[in-house]
Design a protein around this motif. Sequence first.
Motif, PDB file in Angstrom:
ATOM      1  N   TYR A   1       8.564  11.933  13.432  1.00 55.22           N
ATOM      2  CA  TYR A   1       9.399  12.678  12.498  1.00 55.22           C
ATOM      3  C   TYR A   1       8.900  14.114  12.464  1.00 55.22           C
ATOM      4  O   TYR A   1       7.702  14.350  12.323  1.00 55.22           O
ATOM      5  CB  TYR A   1       9.364  12.081  11.086  1.00 55.22           C
TER       6      TYR A   1
ATOM      7  N   HIS B   1       3.383   5.589  11.729  1.00 53.95           N
ATOM      8  CA  HIS B   1       4.484   6.438  12.214  1.00 53.95           C
ATOM      9  C   HIS B   1       4.003   7.892  12.138  1.00 53.95           C
ATOM     10  O   HIS B   1       3.655   8.368  11.066  1.00 53.95           O
ATOM     11  CB  HIS B   1       5.724   6.248  11.349  1.00 53.95           C
TER      12      HIS B   1
ATOM     13  N   SER C   1      14.004  10.405  12.561  1.00 51.14           N
ATOM     14  CA  SER C   1      12.929  10.520  13.554  1.00 51.14           C
ATOM     15  C   SER C   1      13.501  10.745  14.938  1.00 51.14           C
ATOM     16  O   SER C   1      14.637  10.355  15.229  1.00 51.14           O
ATOM     17  CB  SER C   1      12.070   9.252  13.561  1.00 51.14           C
TER      18      SER C   1
END
Length: 187
Positions: A35, A103, A14
């Motif tokens: 990412y 995320h 990431s």
Amino acid sequence: ATEQSGATIDIEGSQAIPEQTLTIDGDEFKTDSVYIGDPGDSITVTVDVIDSDSYRVNMRNTDDQIETGRRLTGDSTTSLNLADSTGTYLLTLNQDGTIRTVHPIIVRGYEVALTAPDNVTADTSLEVQASLTYLRGTRLNTVEFVVTNGRDRIQANRTRGTDGTYQATLDPSGLGTGSYEVYATVR
């Protein structure tokens, strides 16, 4: 890594970004990484939780549909394949019907080459330029330039110029002294 509610989720490879707050279903989640990958890439996901109860890690698209996921227990590392379609996705850790942490993921459709000066002063303009290489997916025609330190930001949207590049002149006079990141996002 993104940490919330005693849980951490990290994707190997990431990229660090200025801290942002994402709002999902009325809940706020802070993140400082994203990412960026290609369709079908295998990603390594590491999850740390405060208890050993089971939970799900799901990759959701912008329509909140689950593209892929895994049921896990305790601290875990697993592999997932990215979606076959370009766009933005969110990896979520769900436990007992609640999203505990997230995320962000971008499955890229373009390669972007960004040109910006290393330094500017408040009394000079900031000239930025992006060149795009189309890779796959939907063809888009706008680039959003963003200059931010995670708190303050300026931005501009531009369409392709006659020379094939995207260019913007930004006014940094409203930004405070300090370090800033410059981003170019295809829209």
